[in-house]
Write an enzyme that holds these catalytic residues in place. Sequence first.
Site, PDB file in Angstrom:
ATOM      1  N   GLU A 105       0.721  -0.703  16.415  1.00  0.00           N
ATOM      2  CA  GLU A 105       0.454   0.532  17.162  1.00  0.00           C
ATOM      3  C   GLU A 105      -0.408   1.504  16.353  1.00  0.00           C
ATOM      4  O   GLU A 105      -1.258   2.209  16.904  1.00  0.00           O
ATOM      5  CB  GLU A 105       1.783   1.188  17.527  1.00  0.00           C
ATOM      6  CG  GLU A 105       1.678   2.479  18.337  1.00  0.00           C
ATOM      7  CD  GLU A 105       1.141   2.232  19.745  1.00  0.00           C
ATOM      8  OE1 GLU A 105      -0.045   2.535  19.956  1.00  0.00           O
ATOM      9  OE2 GLU A 105       1.892   1.743  20.606  1.00  0.00           O
ATOM     10  N   ILE A 151      -0.732   8.203  18.660  1.00  0.00           N
ATOM     11  CA  ILE A 151      -0.689   8.138  20.121  1.00  0.00           C
ATOM     12  C   ILE A 151      -0.188   6.779  20.573  1.00  0.00           C
ATOM     13  O   ILE A 151      -0.793   5.760  20.246  1.00  0.00           O
ATOM     14  CB  ILE A 151      -2.085   8.388  20.742  1.00  0.00           C
ATOM     15  CG1 ILE A 151      -2.698   9.653  20.166  1.00  0.00           C
ATOM     16  CG2 ILE A 151      -1.991   8.462  22.251  1.00  0.00           C
ATOM     17  CD1 ILE A 151      -4.143   9.893  20.603  1.00  0.00           C
ATOM     18  N   GLY A 161       1.243   4.993   3.476  1.00  0.00           N
ATOM     19  CA  GLY A 161       2.369   4.269   2.888  1.00  0.00           C
ATOM     20  C   GLY A 161       3.406   5.192   2.270  1.00  0.00           C
ATOM     21  O   GLY A 161       4.615   5.001   2.461  1.00  0.00           O
ATOM     22  N   GLY A 178       0.836  -1.198   0.000  1.00  0.00           N
ATOM     23  CA  GLY A 178       0.000   0.000   0.000  1.00  0.00           C
ATOM     24  C   GLY A 178       0.868   1.244   0.000  1.00  0.00           C
ATOM     25  O   GLY A 178       1.851   1.313   0.741  1.00  0.00           O
ATOM     26  N   LYS A 211     -11.381  -0.493  17.219  1.00  0.00           N
ATOM     27  CA  LYS A 211     -10.329  -0.055  18.133  1.00  0.00           C
ATOM     28  C   LYS A 211     -10.636  -0.493  19.568  1.00  0.00           C
ATOM     29  O   LYS A 211      -9.744  -0.895  20.314  1.00  0.00           O
ATOM     30  CB  LYS A 211     -10.162   1.464  18.043  1.00  0.00           C
ATOM     31  CG  LYS A 211      -9.591   1.900  16.678  1.00  0.00           C
ATOM     32  CD  LYS A 211      -9.799   3.393  16.434  1.00  0.00           C
ATOM     33  CE  LYS A 211      -9.184   3.820  15.103  1.00  0.00           C
ATOM     34  NZ  LYS A 211      -9.587   5.201  14.724  1.00  0.00           N
ATOM     35  N   VAL A 270      -4.623   1.831  16.298  1.00  0.00           N
ATOM     36  CA  VAL A 270      -5.480   2.507  17.274  1.00  0.00           C
ATOM     37  C   VAL A 270      -4.943   3.904  17.589  1.00  0.00           C
ATOM     38  O   VAL A 270      -3.804   4.049  18.023  1.00  0.00           O
ATOM     39  CB  VAL A 270      -5.567   1.695  18.594  1.00  0.00           C
ATOM     40  CG1 VAL A 270      -6.458   2.411  19.603  1.00  0.00           C
ATOM     41  CG2 VAL A 270      -6.100   0.294  18.323  1.00  0.00           C
ATOM     42  N   GLY A 296     -12.139  17.258   4.322  1.00  0.00           N
ATOM     43  CA  GLY A 296     -11.334  16.038   4.221  1.00  0.00           C
ATOM     44  C   GLY A 296     -11.271  15.239   5.512  1.00  0.00           C
ATOM     45  O   GLY A 296     -10.530  14.261   5.593  1.00  0.00           O
TER      46      GLY A 296
END
Lengths: 429, 429
Positions: free
Chosen positions: A130, A137, A17, A12, A206, A133, A188
């Site tokens: 990581e 953060i 990406g 991707g 999530k 979610v 957007g």
Amino acid sequence: MRTRPLKVALLGCGVVGSEVARIMTAHADDLAARIGAPIELAGVAVRRPGKVREGIDPDLVTTDATALVKRGDVDVVVEVIGGIEPARTLITTALEHGASVVSANKALLAQDGAELHAAAEEHGRDLYYEAAVAGAIPLIRPLRESLAGDKVNRVLGIVNGTTNFILDKMDSTGAGYQEALDEATALGYAEADPTADVEGFDAAAKAAILAGIAFHTRVRLDDVYREGMTEVTAADFRSAKEMGCTIKLLAICERAADGASVTARVHPAMIPLSHPLASVRGAYNAVFVESDAAGQLMFYGPGAGGSPTASAVLGDLVAVCRNRLSGSTGPGESAYADLTVSPMGGVVTRYHISLDVADKPGVLAQVANVFAEHGVSIDTVRQQGKDGEASLVVVTHRASDASLSGTVEALRKLDTVRGVASIMRVEGE
Amino acid sequence: MRTRPLKVALLGCGVVGSEVARIMTAHADDLAARIGAPIELAGVAVRRPGKVREGIDPDLVTTDATALVKRGDVDVVVEVIGGIEPARTLITTALEHGASVVSANKALLAQDGAELHAAAEEHGRDLYYEAAVAGAIPLIRPLRESLAGDKVNRVLGIVNGTTNFILDKMDSTGAGYQEALDEATALGYAEADPTADVEGFDAAAKAAILAGIAFHTRVRLDDVYREGMTEVTAADFRSAKEMGCTIKLLAICERAADGASVTARVHPAMIPLSHPLASVRGAYNAVFVESDAAGQLMFYGPGAGGSPTASAVLGDLVAVCRNRLSGSTGPGESAYADLTVSPMGGVVTRYHISLDVADKPGVLAQVANVFAEHGVSIDTVRQQGKDGEASLVVVTHRASDASLSGTVEALRKLDTVRGVASIMRVEGE
């Protein structure tokens, strides 16, 4: 430092990406120093090979993702395609062919995390995500590693930037849902088809991932109670304001008081303006984690976007590459606790209910009686009447979702109740 | 799961140590499942062996810490004594004898982190210290691992709960420093000798540790500019309020605009009430991290206390034990960037300066001229006069600390300036 580079395949090359590829090139020296070996792009699988991709060697671009993950000389596969297939098959194939995997794919992890983790463990490879979610953060790593010696009781947060943008707009301008959604789309922040966000599917995925890690228990997407925010109205925001609250779409993962079961849910809720989550603006995310020893922690930051998501992907990439070099793997799935994931009926919280009622004596007593019969204790009630019609706003003490549902069902059967205008949970108190 | 337990030696059994021991016992099964092997206390080194320690086998208690860390069968040493010696020698000896180390010792890490990391690397062992900075808040691990693929430009935060409690009290009640300190002492938030906290030594140690990790550069305690908060007055808080600000003791680690140098500093500063750090109450800590890709992240939670600190220690303990089992080590010191740590003079920020001046015509022009001569641009100036005395409050645009110091020196020489009542930096804008 090792001079032979670790090879990274990128699946991707969209917003995330391309940013991952850009940072890999722009900060190659830093990444090499932090990993202990250089990394190089071994290939980039895309759907549209003709598109010009700045900074990416066209020779690396391929439409044959399967061949790329099967090459056998790839150390790490970064999956930023999203969706269930072909991502699932590609990740599984990559693990089978000896690559570790970094993914940002919340839908896939929420649905098939257990199987993917099992595949990673079988082949002695890492599966890190990581970025799945709350964007940049750090949340998975703190839950999985920093709090590994603690007992997490609750994870409560705003984990979808699109819906937070819309709700924040409704709160600050008094706009209705559609108007706020239109603005989010124009800017957007919302996709052309916003269903995954506004119906809470994204947040529910999530929540499943967070609950699984927090409680060391498998929690799948189907286990998560989900209610979107498309029916939140400007009137709800006015009601919230009267209570000193605002409305947020929350993901809430909780351990029951008895410790033996957990719940995970996503729904709009009123929270007090004094709660730190109330002041999370725009498309930002914030998550509270409550644990026995640490107490209350909060993590805040940009929950989406190319660069923030790429930051999380690259953090995982460095960790996974370090593990490759040392021949070890990081923490895998931890589901040993195997707690019961309870349905919504057992969830205990407070409720704000607006009823349209006949404006005549005795209505309040009748309504109050229904609450009492179902064991739902009333905190406050406010009555407003005009022209033979009236509204009753009831805020309850803590009660189970099942008791509240029973109450509402019985209220609907009362002749004097014309309709249930809204029901909203009250959290964060 | 491996059945032979990993052995843990505990150095220190005060507020934090006793909580670590308690959780190790109370949650033994959970910890074993998460680590992949049980852990057991191999010994507890204390100064006063006679004291009754609930839940700790008296046979494990010893006053001979050196013998404990030299035993050779200890897998992990947890150091929660604090201070430089004997902690330094004990940690070094433990590493030499094959143990990994978990420490909560900010002063030692800030002073001798490089040497301790070198010892850990030499012996192929881990040195973890999440608990050394901001208690339970995961900060070291997110900086070192989650942001390992990003470029951190700034770390700004409240990292000392005692001073935040005092400043919060002064802000909310109008109390002076001494009165607020007395209350903090009475409530147990401040120690009998509060020097380390109120003079900023504790925060400076944390700033050194954070800057080192964030910038991949060795930053020692001596490199950190430090100014305590004992001279902050109720009048300063009134001035701050007039500007829509409050006052916090901040630790600030910054990369210079040219990217080639970094600074680390601790001092009181005015920050806007709209800044999230302004609403950090009581003894809580909160840290902002700004990076190229992730943007702005915030971490918030209890910055001290037995349980929160124990949570961080145990998270490290689980990680270090996992590494022992897999025969690997986690990330060690990363100081490859080796950036110049610049002194305070190069720091650029805004300033709030209160001057006592003669109440006569021309003073403002004179003062403004001094600022201009030193290249410090004035944002706003407010003049208040009474009985021949007057005060001038000047808020500057961004200027270097060196320019500001030159300005203040020149101002002091003016006949019309009776005194410089206060100088405070303005941050977070």
